[in-house]
Design a protein around this motif. Structure first.
Motif, mmCIF file in Angstrom:
data_model
loop_
_atom_site.group_PDB
_atom_site.id
_atom_site.type_symbol
_atom_site.label_atom_id
_atom_site.label_comp_id
_atom_site.label_asym_id
_atom_site.label_seq_id
_atom_site.Cartn_x
_atom_site.Cartn_y
_atom_site.Cartn_z
ATOM 1 N N PRO A 189 4.251 5.885 -8.147
ATOM 2 C CA PRO A 189 3.793 6.667 -9.310
ATOM 3 C C PRO A 189 4.150 8.153 -9.237
ATOM 4 N N ARG A 190 4.496 8.664 -8.050
ATOM 5 C CA ARG A 190 4.856 10.078 -7.928
ATOM 6 C C ARG A 190 6.303 10.358 -8.315
ATOM 7 N N PRO A 239 0.813 -1.231 0.000
ATOM 8 C CA PRO A 239 0.000 0.000 0.000
ATOM 9 C C PRO A 239 0.839 1.269 0.000
ATOM 10 N N LEU A 240 2.032 1.208 0.591
ATOM 11 C CA LEU A 240 2.884 2.391 0.625
ATOM 12 C C LEU A 240 3.503 2.645 -0.754
ATOM 13 N N LEU A 241 3.959 1.579 -1.392
ATOM 14 C CA LEU A 241 4.575 1.733 -2.712
ATOM 15 C C LEU A 241 3.565 2.163 -3.769
ATOM 16 N N VAL A 256 11.587 -4.694 -7.833
ATOM 17 C CA VAL A 256 10.145 -4.887 -7.726
ATOM 18 C C VAL A 256 9.500 -4.662 -9.083
ATOM 19 N N ARG A 257 8.659 -5.595 -9.487
ATOM 20 C CA ARG A 257 7.906 -5.425 -10.726
ATOM 21 C C ARG A 257 6.531 -4.842 -10.393
ATOM 22 N N ALA A 258 6.238 -3.689 -11.003
ATOM 23 C CA ALA A 258 4.956 -3.013 -10.782
ATOM 24 C C ALA A 258 3.991 -3.406 -11.898
ATOM 25 N N HIS A 259 2.892 -4.026 -11.540
ATOM 26 C CA HIS A 259 1.890 -4.429 -12.530
ATOM 27 C C HIS A 259 0.842 -3.327 -12.652
ATOM 28 N N VAL A 265 -1.344 1.435 -10.572
ATOM 29 C CA VAL A 265 -0.609 0.230 -10.189
ATOM 30 C C VAL A 265 -1.603 -0.742 -9.560
ATOM 31 N N THR A 266 -1.668 -1.950 -10.099
ATOM 32 C CA THR A 266 -2.641 -2.935 -9.623
ATOM 33 C C THR A 266 -2.012 -4.026 -8.768
#
Length: 462
Positions: free
Chosen positions: A29-30, A22-24, A66-69, A41-42
């Motif tokens: 995105p900022r 939840p923090l990431l 980390v991979r962001a989906h 980000v899902t």
């Protein structure tokens, strides 16, 4: 004394990432270097996690890949980009680190700590330098170095504060470490090309001193490169703007920069394979340009009236290829502009940041290209500088563009202007890219590439 880097690797199970998720989602995105802006980000998946300083002490330090989906409309969750994060963990964050805050962790291995972007902090930066200096192997991380260059311990770090697509730390005005944020598997040209140029003895590009990679699934991920810091150097973009503000010419510097570019290109052609581009190669090149134009015209309505004229730049190139014309292709910088050039106090120009356009696939960035691609990028940069002045100075840009090409010809023996069809095609492609970028990120700047679009759309393709 330099801190000892531990080799304990954090669990890659769901606990760590679930606690940070939840923090990431809010923080990532900022960031200026986040590539997926405009799409939520899902979810995340953990590619690798390595503990550099143990949790439980006054400072925990964790290296994460980390991979962001991100979800696509009507398509559910799709694989996203892989990002390099250096996460610091403290019980409480000192006031001077407030801008680095990511958030407060309530569960998982880091429960009860405040996490933050550790590159804002001097101690984590010291840990990175020591890892590079010692050639450390830490979990999946691997540090290598040039044994002929000395790296002194104890150099004081400071973070580069200017916004960029990656993050950099300067160590005692001696070295600069560039950490790639969005990372991909494979051989990264930001390390590959400077190493090749160093072997050729080229002094126009700072030689890599040390570098950090991750070995995952049998493929290298280049994570960071340490290079000598050019002390007292002026960024080409800032120098150009200062000259414009004083109504001073820049053509002399542009000519010198053209010579420097040609020296680098000539060395790259010696060091790495070249190829000949004929009809079979140019057709897909032109098809890609046309496709990017069509997509841009859909995304930016202001571009649509000029699309037919711009398309003639590409069809003229295709026609030449169909007539049997060929071009030489070689490895090039790939994203050349004034901001990628440094002028030393003695007046020498250096080229930096050989990553290419990060948004393009790595295989494409490593493909041989005509040198006109780099030349077109620099010509566009002179145009940008001229339009950034309080009073636009198109004559200033024209003088710089001509001087740059003349300087290039002095070294290479070939003036890029002698192939106007190829040069116009690459400059058009670059201007179209700029239109989309400015429309998405800096709408106030949109008139700058649109002014070039009007000129290029009206140009005689012959």
């Amino acid at each position: 004394m330099a801190e000892t880097v531990t080799t304990r690797t954090l669990t890659t199970g769901p606990g760590l990432l679930a606690s940070l998720d939840p923090l990431l989602r809010e923080w990532l995105p900022r960031q200026r270097w986040f590539a997926g802006k405009g799409r939520p980000v899902t979810g995340f998946s953990l590619v690798a996690a390595t503990e550099l300083l143990p949790a439980g002490g006054p400072l925990g330090l964790h290296h994460l890949l980390v991979r962001a989906h991100q979800g696509a409309p009507h398509q559910g969750t799709v694989p996203g980009d892989c990002y390099q994060l250096l996460i610091g963990a403290r019980e409480a964050l000192p006031p001077h680190l407030a801008p680095a805050l990511i958030g407060h962790v309530t569960e998982g291995p880091l429960a009860g700590t405040t996490i933050y972007d550790a590159l804002y902090d001097t101690r984590p930066a010291e840990v990175l330098l020591e890892a590079l200096r010692s050639g450390a192997r830490i979990g999946a991380l691997r540090c290598d170095r040039d044994p002929t260059q000395e790296i002194r311990a104890g150099l004081v770090p400071r973070r580069v504060t200017s916004e960029q697509s990656n993050s950099s730390v300067i160590y005692g005005d001696t070295f600069i470490l560039k950490l790639l944020r969005r990372v991909v598997p494979g051989i990264n040209p930001d390390l590959e090309l400077p190493l090749a140029l160093a072997r050729e003895g080229v002094r126009r590009v700072p030689p890599p001193t040390a570098w950090m990679q991750a070995e995952l699934g049998g493929e290298p991920y280049v994570l960071g490169v340490l290079q000598p810091f050019v002390q007292g150097a002026a960024d080409g973009w800032e120098l150009a703007l200062r000259r414009l503000a004083k109504d001073e010419e820049f053509a002399g510097e542009a000519r010198a920069l053209g010579r420097a570019t040609a020296e680098v290109h000539t060395a790259l052609a010696r060091a790495l394979p070249t190829t000949t581009l004929g009809h079979a190669h140019v057709d897909p090149l032109v098809a890609g340009m046309v496709e990017r134009l069509e997509q841009a015209a859909q995304a930016v309505p202001a571009l649509r009236p000029y699309a037919p004229g711009l398309r003639t730049a590409y069809t003229a190139l295709a026609d030449l290829a169909a007539e049997g014309h060929t071009w030489t292709a070689q490895r090039v910088h790939g994203d050349l502009h004034l901001g990628q050039c440094l002028r030393s106090a003695s007046g020498e120009w250096s080229l930096i940041d050989f990553e290419g356009e990060p948004a393009r696939p790595l295989a494409e960035r490593r493909m041989p290209q005509p040198i006109e691609r780099d030349v077109a990028g620099m010509l566009r940069s002179f145009d940008y500088a001229a339009h950034s002045a309080e009073s636009p100075a198109p004559g200033w840009a024209a003088a710089c563009r001509a001087a740059y090409c003349s300087g290039y010809a002095e070294v290479s023996g070939v003036d890029p202007r002698t192939d106007p069809v190829l040069l116009r095609a690459f400059e058009t492609d670059k201007a179209v890219y700029e239109v989309v970028y400015e429309a998405r990120h800096r709408p106030d700047w949109l008139p700058v590439p649109l002014s070039a679009v009007r000129r290029l759309a009206a140009s005689d393709p012959s």
